[in-house]
Design a protein around this motif. Structure first.
Motif, PDB file in Angstrom:
ATOM      1  N   UNK A 361     -24.666  17.726  11.957  1.00 56.93           N
ATOM      2  CA  UNK A 361     -23.663  16.694  11.405  1.00 56.93           C
ATOM      3  C   UNK A 361     -22.223  17.013  12.035  1.00 56.93           C
ATOM      4  N   UNK A 362     -21.594  15.815  12.557  1.00 54.37           N
ATOM      5  CA  UNK A 362     -20.227  15.773  13.012  1.00 54.37           C
ATOM      6  C   UNK A 362     -19.279  16.142  11.655  1.00 54.37           C
ATOM      7  N   UNK A 363     -18.334  16.814  11.798  1.00 48.27           N
ATOM      8  CA  UNK A 363     -17.573  17.206  10.715  1.00 48.27           C
ATOM      9  C   UNK A 363     -16.178  16.705  11.000  1.00 48.27           C
ATOM     10  N   UNK A 364     -15.564  15.823  10.303  1.00 47.02           N
ATOM     11  CA  UNK A 364     -14.077  15.592  10.135  1.00 47.02           C
ATOM     12  C   UNK A 364     -13.518  16.377   8.847  1.00 47.02           C
ATOM     13  N   UNK A 365     -12.902  17.503   9.477  1.00 49.48           N
ATOM     14  CA  UNK A 365     -12.605  18.543   8.186  1.00 49.48           C
ATOM     15  C   UNK A 365     -11.171  18.142   7.930  1.00 49.48           C
ATOM     16  N   UNK A 366     -10.871  17.911   6.448  1.00 42.32           N
ATOM     17  CA  UNK A 366      -9.642  17.667   5.879  1.00 42.32           C
ATOM     18  C   UNK A 366      -8.851  18.862   5.340  1.00 42.32           C
TER      19      UNK A 366
END
Ligand code: GAL
Length: 982
Positions: A361-366
């Motif tokens: 899964x591509x992760x956009x980590x916030x």
């Protein structure tokens, strides 16, 4: 002196942040049952509880990890168990407003504080040099070991570590946790406030020579297929990746041919990093993230995220999740064709990211940063704009990046959510750029986008998104021409769209089509993955899902925490099927002459898929086979013929082609349907409308009027018998129980209030004419709301058609339709159709149309065309807040059956081949009145709605207005249906 929990400092005594990775270092989990005592203020139980010999025998037991507000309190000293659910002491839900006075960095004296104690035994052979790690404590913790203070920390969803001078044998750990702290001001995300030690607590052995921190630099050159690896570490160590023949020292670089890592092919190379005393596990993914020419790429190919926003949530344990639940989320995402997750709005448990690396899964980590509530002070003293908070903000970003820098799945860092603007964002961004130049940075909320590598918005309309795709968007207010020019050159990332609150969202396909049309748009993230409801029981013991409105506390975020694609218990809502269709990584377009396969994946070709075809006649399979589709490369297209045999159709002939996984994967067994397409090869002629004539005799009829198989009430003109079926109706119906999206957002797009202000939910009926002629019956009248002068004039023309009746309805909406308290000139109808009251014995529905799940005019593409058979009770979608549900668009025929009642059949007719239907045991009004599913009671009838048209669902609860094309226009309309019983 400032109390530590009200200081803008992020903490004290903590070790520097570092990578989180499995290693063979000995770990003693301190999870388990602790002693606990809740106190009303930050003083807790007083100073004494840290002492070794403190007597905690009268305290409660507390599970760690957990949120104390979700636990039942059973005093050790005896007495009844107590739950805080539903009280102001318990979980509170706010959206944007702070639950404490806006007085940074201070908090109220009322500050529930939990004192925790744990006595543990150290194993005899434990080596000195111990670190105590808290993976997450909400919101501020101070820690003592054996009576000595070790430090304190804020930053709830981030780990902190302390040097822990443990002693042989018995040790006493004491932790004081404050519900409110200065950290509260930085954690105003739209979610439950859930205090406690809610993630793992661990003691880790750190002998001299242990690898404190390491940094994996794994790059990929898509032109040459070469991977470049360098591992830096705080201790000298040996890097070994046996599969690649790599054995080198830290700091050295290896270049080797590799398969790159991507979400669709999450290729990991496992290895080790070995020092004299510790071996850290490596899971290396080679990939290169770059923005080139305003397009976001990985490994040289544009990425269009098929994303969802994920909060960590479990209906019993809140943000305390076990690994199984994390796997459950990831498996469900992968099966729904989701390939990206935004960790809204904080770093998740570190295990989740390990799983994203592995499952793909591509992760956009916030980062754990949101200061939304400062909006109520006109953004005065907003922490990102106040230098006093700089360290605290930097501390959060640093702890996120340091912890997670080695995950190939993490491709973008997000600095914060909804925290408006401030100079500190520039500092944060600069720090990230220096520390990790390999990943771009996102910050959505500053209209200048000067600290963001992406242009980004939430919830644009379809038109606005399209304009953005073409780089033709309007210029936001208050930005300089230079900022505007730079922003226009940036890729666009849709951080949130398609608000999945209640029934909906609509338009998932529409958004996806636009995203795929423009390279500038690197995809989007649906809001949100799961409903954040909490399992609760009413005073009389009835189980229900608790939301914000169930708690008497101001401020209150209402029901806005029930806006997921999954219900709180992780049962998919109908929206997930729709999303899976919109997110298909391979598009299968079936035509009369064959199948077109578009491979929309980032990396993988289609060789992992098996393509099969099925021919159905009115839903019954008549032939099938396997298609030989040569592997289509990522971004490519292929076409194959389908050897459909000649088959004289009985009903609708549908050719369905499915792409299924050929082999087992970690996330689905072989045979999982990834994509499908359908084509209607032949349709039976739609039944013709019987002829009729206006000539001949007409008569007003006696007590009962009969026509063909029908008997009508002479006064009302309603059908009371059809063959052997006693029924009542139809009446004209123009109302539906408002969905969450029908309520709009505040005053914006609040259709539901317009409907009730214009009385659509309280229509009365008048019959003006019941006139029998030779070949038809004409009934005319008016349906109109109390209070108002507007209404609907209608004529129902009945004609016998063999054993059936054909009904043609003509409606004319008579004005003014504007004379309402709201003065709305634009009153649209939620539905235009008929409602029949049927005996309760009707128990099953069979139909040909879209199914099996509910469908609406803007959300049906994920439901196939076919014949479906369901119990009436199973046609209901149990939304935790009752609302319109269970509709079926494009229905060609419907058959209702039950014990001792004749089958009731409804067909489309010439000119009107399809209709919408819902069938339920309660009326729309009951549905509208109910607050919870358990308020819905069997009314003793089955209510069948046959709609000419029902309006779409949209996502206006937080989003744009429902597009015009999905509405029901207020205009003169005619349609027909055919009814037959027996
Ligand atoms: C966004 C916010 C989310 C959530 C959503 C509406 O503004 O980032 O956290 O509040 O709206 O449900």
């Amino acid at each position: 002196m400032t109390a530590y929990w009200e200081s803008t400092a992020p903490g004290a005594g903590r070790r520097p942040a570092r990578a989180d990775a499995p290693s063979d270092a000995r770990v003693l989990s301190l999870n388990g049952t602790w002693r606990f005592r809740l106190a009303p203020t930050a003083d807790g139980t007083g100073p004494g509880f840290v002492a070794d010999g403190f007597d905690d025998s009268g305290w409660d037991e507390m599970r760690v990890p957990s949120h104390w507000v979700l636990e039942e309190f059973t005093p050790l000293a005896g007495g009844p168990a107590r739950s805080m659910l539903g009280t102001a002491e318990g979980p509170l839900y706010t959206n944007t407003a702070y639950p404490i006075p806006l007085d940074p960095p201070h908090v109220s004296t009322e500050n529930p504080t939990g004192d925790y104690r744990l006595v543990f035994e150290l194993p005899d052979d434990w080596v000195d040099g111990t670190v105590l790690r808290f993976q997450g404590v909400d919101s501020c913790a101070k820690v003592w070991l054996n009576g000595t203070e070790l430090g304190w920390s804020t930053g709830s969803r981030l780990p902190f570590e302390l040097d822990a001078p443990v002693r042989p044998g018995r040790n006493v750990l004491a932790v004081r946790v404050h519900r409110w702290s200065s950290g509260t001001y930085l954690e105003d995300q739209d979610m439950w406030w859930l205090p406690g030690i809610f993630r793992d607590v661990e003691l880790i052995e750190r002998p001299p020579g242990a690898i404190d921190d390491h940094y994996v630099h794994a790059d990929y050159d898509h032109e040459t297929g070469t991977g470049t690896l360098r591992v830096d570490a705080t201790t000298e160590a040996v890097v070994e990746i046996p599969e690649l023949g790599i054995r080198m020292a830290t700091g050295e670089t290896a270049r080797v041919p590799v398969e790159p890592w991507s979400a669709d092919v999450p290729r990991l190379y496992r290895g080790t990093l070995r020092s004299t005393v510790e071996t850290v596990e490596l899971a290396v993914g080679f990939r290169h993230v770059e923005i080139t020419g305003g397009v976001f790429t990985v490994n040289g190919r544009p990425v269009t995220f098929r994303g969802v926003n994920r909060h960590e949530h479990h209906p019993d344990t809140g943000r305390t999740l076990d690994r199984e639940t994390m796997v459950q989320d990831i498996v469900a995402m992968k099966r729904a064709n989701v390939d990206a997750v935004r960790t809204s709005h904080y770093p998740p448990h570190p295990e989740f990211l390990r799983l994203c690396d592995e499952y793909g899964l591509w992760v956009l980590e916030e980062c754990d940063l949101e200061t939304h509530g400062f909006i109520y002070a006109g953004w005065e003293k907003n922490p990102p704009a106040d230098p006093a908070w700089r360290d605290a903000l930097l501390d959060r970003v640093r702890r996120m990046v340091e912890r997670d820098k080695n995950h190939p799945s993490v491709v973008i860092w997000s600095l914060a959510n909804e925290s408006w603007t401030g100079e500190t964002f520039t500092v944060l961004r600069q720090w990230v750029a220096d520390r990790d130049p390999s990943r771009p940075v996102l910050y959505e909320r500053d209209p200048s986008y000067r600290d963001s590598d992406f242009y980004s918005l939430m919830y644009p309309s379809l038109e606005d998104l399209d304009r953005i795709g073409r780089r033709a968007e309007d210029t936001p207010d208050g930005v300089t021409p230079a900022e505007d020019e730079r922003r226009r050159s940036l890729p666009f990332l849709l951080v949130e769209y398609a608000h999945a609150m209640g029934n909906g969202p609509g338009s998932l396909q529409d958004y996806r089509r636009i995203m795929l049309e423009h390279d500038r748009i690197c995809g989007g993230f649906v809001w949100e993955w799961i409903d954040l409801g909490i399992n609760a029981v009413t005073a009389d013991g009835t189980a229900h899902v608790m939301h914000g409105e169930d708690i008497d506390y101001e401020p209150c975020g209402g029901r806005f925490n029930l806006d997921g694609l999954l219900f709180s218990d992780r049962t998919p809502t109908p929206a997930l099927a729709e999303l899976a269709k919109a997110y298909e990584p391979v598009r299968v377009t079936v035509g009369a002459d064959g199948v077109l396969v578009d491979n929309l994946r980032h990396t993988a070709d289609t060789s992992d898929l098996t393509f099969t075809w099925t021919l159905t006649d009115d839903g019954e399979p008549v032939a099938d086979g396997v298609l030989d589709v040569p592997a289509v490369g990522a971004g490519g297209q292929g076409r194959v013929a389908v050897p459909v045999p000649a088959h004289p159709p009985r009903g609708t002939l549908v050719l369905t082609v499915e792409a299924r996984t050929a082999a087992d994967a970690v996330w689905a067994p072989a045979g999982h349907v990834v994509a499908w397409g359908q084509h209607v090869l032949a349709e039976p002629p739609v039944r013709p409308l019987p002829r009729w004539s206006d000539d001949g005799d007409r008569a007003p009829g006696g007590a009962d009027v009969t026509l063909g198989p029908g008997t009508f009430d002479a006064a009302t003109g309603r059908l009371v018998r059809l063959g052997d079926l006693a029924l009542d109706g139809p009446v004209l119906d123009v109302h539906r129980a408002p969905t969450e999206n029908d309520h709009g957002q505040g005053d914006l797009n609040d259709l539901a209030s317009v409907w009730s202000a214009t009385g659509l939910d309280r229509m009365l009926h008048r019959t003006d004419l019941v006139e029998r002629a030779d070949d038809h019956l004409r009934v005319a009248g008016r349906t109109a709301p109390t209070t108002h002068a507007h209404g609907v004039d209608w004529t129902m023309l009945w004609q016998p058609d063999g054993a059936a009746l054909v009904l043609t309805v003509e409606v004319e909406l008579t004005g003014p339709w504007a004379d309402t308290p709201h003065r709305h000139r634009d009153i649209l109808l939620p539905r235009l159709g008929l409602r029949l009251s049927l005996p309760s014995a009707y128990a099953r529905a069979r139909w040909f149309g879209r199914g099996p799940g509910e469908t609406y005019v803007d959300s049906f593409e994920g439901s196939r065309l076919g014949t479906f058979d369901r119990a009436v009770d199973d046609l209901q979608t149990p939304y935790p807040v009752p609302q319109e549900n269970g509709n079926h668009v494009q229905t060609r025929w419907l058959e209702l059956t039950g014990k001792d009642v004749p089958p009731l059949r409804v067909d489309g007719v010439e000119g009107y081949p399809t209709f919408d239907f819902t069938a339920r045991r309660w009326t729309s009004q009951d549905l509208q009145r109910a607050r919870k599913p358990h308020d819905l009671r069997d009314s003793g009838r089955v209510w069948l709605n046959l709609d000419h048209r029902q309006q779409g669902i949209g996502s206006a609860s937080v989003g744009p207005a429902l597009p015009e094309r999905y509405r029901v226009p207020r205009e003169r309309t005619t349609w027909s249906v055919r009814l037959q019983a027996g």
